[in-house]
Design a protein around this motif. Sequence first.
Motif, short mmCIF file in Angstrom:
data_model
loop_
_atom_site.label_atom_id
_atom_site.label_comp_id
_atom_site.label_asym_id
_atom_site.label_seq_id
_atom_site.Cartn_x
_atom_site.Cartn_y
_atom_site.Cartn_z
N GLY A 156 -14.17 -1.27 7.10
CA GLY A 156 -13.18 -2.61 7.18
C GLY A 156 -11.82 -2.14 7.50
N ARG A 157 -11.25 -1.45 6.71
CA ARG A 157 -9.92 -0.65 7.03
C ARG A 157 -10.30 0.46 7.62
NH1 ARG A 157 -7.15 -0.59 1.07
NH2 ARG A 157 -9.21 0.04 0.52
N VAL A 158 -9.62 0.71 8.85
CA VAL A 158 -9.74 1.68 9.71
C VAL A 158 -9.00 2.85 9.81
CG1 VAL A 158 -10.64 2.19 12.14
CG2 VAL A 158 -11.37 -0.07 10.96
N LEU A 159 -7.69 2.60 9.96
CA LEU A 159 -6.51 3.52 9.98
C LEU A 159 -5.54 3.23 9.15
CD1 LEU A 159 -6.21 3.76 13.90
CD2 LEU A 159 -7.31 5.24 12.47
N ASN A 160 -4.80 3.88 8.58
CA ASN A 160 -3.51 3.73 7.81
C ASN A 160 -2.33 4.49 8.68
OD1 ASN A 160 -5.44 4.74 5.05
ND2 ASN A 160 -5.09 2.78 5.79
N VAL A 161 -1.44 3.77 9.48
CA VAL A 161 -0.32 4.47 10.02
C VAL A 161 0.80 4.38 9.06
CG1 VAL A 161 0.70 3.91 12.05
CG2 VAL A 161 -1.44 3.39 11.97
#
Length: 421
Positions: A374-379
Motif C-alpha cells: 500500500g505504502r510504497v516509497l517514503n521520499v
Amino acid sequence: MNILLLGSGGREHALAWKLAQSPACTRLYAAPGNPGIAEEAECVALEATNHAAVIAFCSAHDIGLVVIGPEAPLVDGLSDSLRAAGVPVFGPSQAAAQLEGSKGFTKDLCARAGIPTAGYVRTASLEEARAALACFAAPYVLKADGLAAGKGVVIAATLAEAEAALADMFGGQFGSAGAEVVIEEFMEGEEASFFALTDGSTVIPFGSAQDHKRVGDGDTGPNTGGMGAYSPAPVLTPELQARVMAEIVEPTVRTMREDGSPYQGVLFAGLMLTAKGPKLIEYNARFGDPECQVLMMRLESDLVAIMLACAQGELAGVTPVFRDQTALTIVMAAKGYPGTPEKGGTIMIGDTEAAKVFHAGTALKDGVLVANGGRVLNVTATGASATEAQRAAYKAVDAITFPTGFCRRDIGWREVARENA
C-alpha cells in the motif's frame, strides 16, 4: 558487531540506513528486508513468527543485537524468546508490548496511574458497544482493541455511522483485533507524536514529529498508516515536552516496572494537545512509520550504541543528538490504498539526490522496481525550515515516475502555514 534487523517496510529501511552508519556495525542482516534495505544489509529469508529459527540464526551468525522493527513480533513475544536465549534485543517484552497490543490495557493503566487521556468504555460485544454509545456525544471515537496495522480507528460523525462502524468491527473488519472495541470521548486539539527511550528504569526523550493520517489533502478521507510526517514538531514546545515526560511517559514506565513488566525500547506516545494540556491518545511499542524516517534523518548519534544501552540497562547518561533541521517525508502509495492497493506498478526513481528515498512496499520483478504494498516509497528531505524541507521533498517526488501511485501534496501544511503567517 553483527546485527539482525527484522522487518520489511519504510521504517526498517530508515533503521537499516542508520544502523549501517555505525562504526560498531560489522555486518547487518535484515529479514526479510526489501530492495531498498538490500542496499544497506544482507537480506535473509527468516520468519519472525518462527522464534526457534530466529534464535538459531543469531547463534550461527554471532548476532550481538536484534532490532525488531514492527509491532506484531513484539506482541508475539519474540523479544522474550531472544532474551531467554541470551541475545540482546531492542524491543519490549510481550507483557510490556500490551501498551500497543491492547488499547483497553493502556486505557486501564492510564486510569490507575492518573495519566491524562480521553474518557473511555471497553466493550466485548456489539450489543454492549451500542449501549455504551449513550455515554458519549458525537463525534464518536471507536477503536479496535488489538493490532490493526494503524487502521483500526473510526471517528463517526453520527450515531448511525457509529452503529454501522461497530457492526463492521465486531463483524470481522479488523479480524481478531476487533474482538473488543474501546469507545472514547472525542478530544479536540492538535495531534503530535513524542518518542522516548527507556531501559526499564531510565527514560530519555527521543524527539517529536507530526504525522498525517488521512489519505487525502486537507486531512480528508479514511485513516491510513500515515501519509507523511515531519520532525521536529514545534507545536510540542520544550515546556509541553517536559509535561509529557512528567505526566505521561515517566508514570507509564514506572507503573509497568512496578507491575513486573519493565518496558525496554522506544515508547511512542500519540498525543492530543488540548486546551487543558497534553493527553495520551495511544501508545505504540516501536518507532512510528513514517515518523521513524524523519527521526533517523535528523539523528546524529550512533544508533547502535543507543539501542545497546536500552537493551543492556545502561541508558543513564545517554543524550541523543539531533541535527537542528527539519526533516519531512512524503509517502507515495499505490492507487487503492488504504483499501486494496494496486500492486505491480513500475517505479522509476530519477534525480532525487537532495532527498533520501526509503523503500516501504517495493519488490524487484525481472530487475524492475515495482510496487508491492500500500505504502510504497517514503521520499524524505531536510531543510532549515519545514517550508524548505517540504520544497525539497516534493522536488524529489516529482522526479519519480510511478503511474499507479499517488501522494498527498500538502504534507507539513500546519507548520508551513505557521512559518509563512
